[in-house]
Design a protein around this motif. Structure first.
Motif, PDB file in Angstrom:
ATOM      1  N   ARG A 108       0.833  -1.212   0.000  1.00 41.23           N
ATOM      2  CA  ARG A 108       0.000   0.000   0.000  1.00 41.23           C
ATOM      3  C   ARG A 108       0.867   1.261   0.000  1.00 41.23           C
ATOM      4  O   ARG A 108       0.570   2.227  -0.698  1.00 41.23           O
ATOM      5  CB  ARG A 108      -0.919   0.016   1.231  1.00 41.23           C
ATOM      6  N   ALA A 109       1.944   1.240   0.774  1.00 41.27           N
ATOM      7  CA  ALA A 109       2.782   2.433   0.929  1.00 41.27           C
ATOM      8  C   ALA A 109       3.653   2.705  -0.296  1.00 41.27           C
ATOM      9  O   ALA A 109       3.964   3.859  -0.585  1.00 41.27           O
ATOM     10  CB  ALA A 109       3.667   2.290   2.166  1.00 41.27           C
ATOM     11  N   ARG A 110       4.052   1.623  -1.001  1.00 43.67           N
ATOM     12  CA  ARG A 110       4.973   1.793  -2.129  1.00 43.67           C
ATOM     13  C   ARG A 110       4.456   1.046  -3.356  1.00 43.67           C
ATOM     14  O   ARG A 110       4.993   0.008  -3.739  1.00 43.67           O
ATOM     15  CB  ARG A 110       6.366   1.298  -1.738  1.00 43.67           C
ATOM     16  N   PRO A 111       3.429   1.586  -4.014  1.00 43.34           N
ATOM     17  CA  PRO A 111       2.859   0.901  -5.173  1.00 43.34           C
ATOM     18  C   PRO A 111       3.827   0.774  -6.350  1.00 43.34           C
ATOM     19  O   PRO A 111       3.611  -0.044  -7.235  1.00 43.34           O
ATOM     20  CB  PRO A 111       1.635   1.740  -5.538  1.00 43.34           C
ATOM     21  N   ASP A 112       4.909   1.547  -6.359  1.00 40.52           N
ATOM     22  CA  ASP A 112       5.892   1.484  -7.446  1.00 40.52           C
ATOM     23  C   ASP A 112       7.065   0.559  -7.115  1.00 40.52           C
ATOM     24  O   ASP A 112       8.045   0.493  -7.851  1.00 40.52           O
ATOM     25  CB  ASP A 112       6.421   2.878  -7.753  1.00 40.52           C
ATOM     26  N   ALA A 113       6.978  -0.189  -6.027  1.00 39.78           N
ATOM     27  CA  ALA A 113       8.109  -1.020  -5.570  1.00 39.78           C
ATOM     28  C   ALA A 113       8.539  -2.053  -6.609  1.00 39.78           C
ATOM     29  O   ALA A 113       9.735  -2.321  -6.751  1.00 39.78           O
ATOM     30  CB  ALA A 113       7.762  -1.715  -4.258  1.00 39.78           C
ATOM     31  N   ALA A 114       7.602  -2.626  -7.341  1.00 38.03           N
ATOM     32  CA  ALA A 114       7.953  -3.660  -8.324  1.00 38.03           C
ATOM     33  C   ALA A 114       8.893  -3.117  -9.397  1.00 38.03           C
ATOM     34  O   ALA A 114       9.783  -3.829  -9.868  1.00 38.03           O
ATOM     35  CB  ALA A 114       6.698  -4.247  -8.961  1.00 38.03           C
ATOM     36  N   ALA A 115       8.727  -1.857  -9.760  1.00 36.62           N
ATOM     37  CA  ALA A 115       9.615  -1.255 -10.760  1.00 36.62           C
ATOM     38  C   ALA A 115      11.036  -1.125 -10.229  1.00 36.62           C
ATOM     39  O   ALA A 115      11.998  -1.129 -11.004  1.00 36.62           O
ATOM     40  CB  ALA A 115       9.075   0.109 -11.183  1.00 36.62           C
ATOM     41  N   GLN A 116      11.183  -1.038  -8.916  1.00 31.64           N
ATOM     42  CA  GLN A 116      12.511  -0.912  -8.314  1.00 31.64           C
ATOM     43  C   GLN A 116      13.326  -2.198  -8.450  1.00 31.64           C
ATOM     44  O   GLN A 116      14.558  -2.169  -8.439  1.00 31.64           O
ATOM     45  CB  GLN A 116      12.392  -0.527  -6.836  1.00 31.64           C
ATOM     46  N   LEU A 117      12.656  -3.340  -8.559  1.00 32.54           N
ATOM     47  CA  LEU A 117      13.364  -4.620  -8.708  1.00 32.54           C
ATOM     48  C   LEU A 117      14.290  -4.591  -9.925  1.00 32.54           C
ATOM     49  O   LEU A 117      15.391  -5.138  -9.882  1.00 32.54           O
ATOM     50  CB  LEU A 117      12.381  -5.783  -8.855  1.00 32.54           C
ATOM     51  N   VAL A 118      13.821  -3.976 -10.986  1.00 32.92           N
ATOM     52  CA  VAL A 118      14.588  -3.916 -12.235  1.00 32.92           C
ATOM     53  C   VAL A 118      15.939  -3.237 -11.998  1.00 32.92           C
ATOM     54  O   VAL A 118      16.967  -3.676 -12.511  1.00 32.92           O
ATOM     55  CB  VAL A 118      13.779  -3.182 -13.328  1.00 32.92           C
ATOM     56  N   MET A 119      15.938  -2.191 -11.192  1.00 32.91           N
ATOM     57  CA  MET A 119      17.166  -1.443 -10.934  1.00 32.91           C
ATOM     58  C   MET A 119      18.191  -2.267 -10.149  1.00 32.91           C
ATOM     59  O   MET A 119      19.380  -2.000 -10.227  1.00 32.91           O
ATOM     60  CB  MET A 119      16.845  -0.160 -10.164  1.00 32.91           C
ATOM     61  N   HIS A 120      17.724  -3.244  -9.396  1.00 33.79           N
ATOM     62  CA  HIS A 120      18.619  -4.037  -8.542  1.00 33.79           C
ATOM     63  C   HIS A 120      18.953  -5.412  -9.121  1.00 33.79           C
ATOM     64  O   HIS A 120      19.701  -6.169  -8.510  1.00 33.79           O
ATOM     65  CB  HIS A 120      18.002  -4.181  -7.153  1.00 33.79           C
ATOM     66  N   TRP A 121      18.401  -5.726 -10.285  1.00 34.66           N
ATOM     67  CA  TRP A 121      18.652  -7.029 -10.911  1.00 34.66           C
ATOM     68  C   TRP A 121      20.073  -7.032 -11.488  1.00 34.66           C
ATOM     69  O   TRP A 121      20.435  -6.132 -12.240  1.00 34.66           O
ATOM     70  CB  TRP A 121      17.630  -7.275 -12.017  1.00 34.66           C
ATOM     71  N   PRO A 122      20.896  -8.044 -11.180  1.00 38.10           N
ATOM     72  CA  PRO A 122      22.275  -8.068 -11.682  1.00 38.10           C
ATOM     73  C   PRO A 122      22.345  -8.173 -13.208  1.00 38.10           C
ATOM     74  O   PRO A 122      21.622  -8.961 -13.819  1.00 38.10           O
ATOM     75  CB  PRO A 122      22.870  -9.328 -11.048  1.00 38.10           C
ATOM     76  N   VAL A 123      23.204  -7.381 -13.803  1.00 41.54           N
ATOM     77  CA  VAL A 123      23.399  -7.396 -15.253  1.00 41.54           C
ATOM     78  C   VAL A 123      23.802  -8.800 -15.718  1.00 41.54           C
ATOM     79  O   VAL A 123      23.410  -9.238 -16.799  1.00 41.54           O
ATOM     80  CB  VAL A 123      24.455  -6.337 -15.663  1.00 41.54           C
ATOM     81  N   SER A 124      24.561  -9.521 -14.898  1.00 36.27           N
ATOM     82  CA  SER A 124      25.008 -10.869 -15.278  1.00 36.27           C
ATOM     83  C   SER A 124      23.843 -11.837 -15.474  1.00 36.27           C
ATOM     84  O   SER A 124      24.001 -12.874 -16.111  1.00 36.27           O
ATOM     85  CB  SER A 124      25.969 -11.430 -14.230  1.00 36.27           C
ATOM     86  N   LEU A 125      22.669 -11.500 -14.964  1.00 34.76           N
ATOM     87  CA  LEU A 125      21.502 -12.366 -15.136  1.00 34.76           C
ATOM     88  C   LEU A 125      20.598 -11.910 -16.282  1.00 34.76           C
ATOM     89  O   LEU A 125      19.511 -12.439 -16.461  1.00 34.76           O
ATOM     90  CB  LEU A 125      20.703 -12.450 -13.834  1.00 34.76           C
ATOM     91  N   LEU A 126      21.047 -10.932 -17.058  1.00 31.25           N
ATOM     92  CA  LEU A 126      20.320 -10.511 -18.265  1.00 31.25           C
ATOM     93  C   LEU A 126      20.890 -11.270 -19.458  1.00 31.25           C
ATOM     94  O   LEU A 126      21.491 -10.703 -20.355  1.00 31.25           O
ATOM     95  CB  LEU A 126      20.457  -9.002 -18.478  1.00 31.25           C
TER      96      LEU A 126
END
Length: 193
Positions: free
Chosen positions: A23-41
């Protein structure tokens, strides 16, 4: 072995914290992308996501990024009874059916695939990779089966509040290799780039 009562109490507390965070952070899912390691792309990998239940971290933005990087996507399909999950190919826009527990799943005639990476929903996780789910054991049985068949990474997706220093663990619990939250990457058995 942990007490069922202690796990039940933890579940209630962590589910409440997860709902508040959602409820407090509805945009939290978009933040996952920023923390995903490049080596896993890595192009060509099969990444199994999930359709979130209310309050669960939504993997959709991350799955879109992985798809754009060349990954193939999959979603879990429950077998009959209490067995492990199967994974069926999925692309955004594919038809889904609402099944057990209200979870949307691919149609049963979608191709079955073997994931290289499993994005795992959770109630809680700890710094050693212990995962607390809803107690039905679907992901524990699934990860045990997949790991017996070959290498697979299990990466939990969570709000920061869901990660504790330690959680009770049972012998059948399958550990996570990493956890990605809206505030960072916790590489337990998998170190970030």
């Amino acid at each position: 072995m942990s007490s069922p009562d202690s796990k039940s109490q933890l579940r209630r507390s962590l589910v409440a914290a997860r709902l508040e965070a959602a409820r407090a952070r509805p945009d939290a899912a978009a933040q996952l992308v920023m923390h995903w390691p490049v080596s896993l792309l890595v192009s060509g990998r099969v990444v199994a996501g999930y359709r979130p239940l209310p309050g669960e971290m939504d993997p959709a933005p991350l799955m879109t990024t992985l798809l754009e990087a060349g990954a193939r996507l999959a979603l879990p399909v429950m077998r009959e009874g209490e067995a492990a999950l199967d994974f069926h190919a999925y692309a955004p826009g594919d038809p889904l059916e609402r099944r057990a527990f209200g979870v949307e799943e691919p149609l049963r005639d979608a191709a079955m695939v073997q994931p290289d990476i499993v994005l795992v929903p959770l109630v809680g996780a700890d710094l050693q990779g212990t995962r607390l789910g809803f107690g039905k054991g679907f992901y524990d049985r699934t990860l045990a089966r997949l790991r017996a068949e070959g290498p697979v990474l299990a990466i939990g997706l969570a709000y920061t509040e869901q990660v504790l220093e330690t959680l009770p663990a049972d012998p059948h619990d399958e550990a996570l290799d990493a956890v990605v939250t809206d505030s960072g990457f916790l590489g337990i058995r998998l170190k970030p780039d």
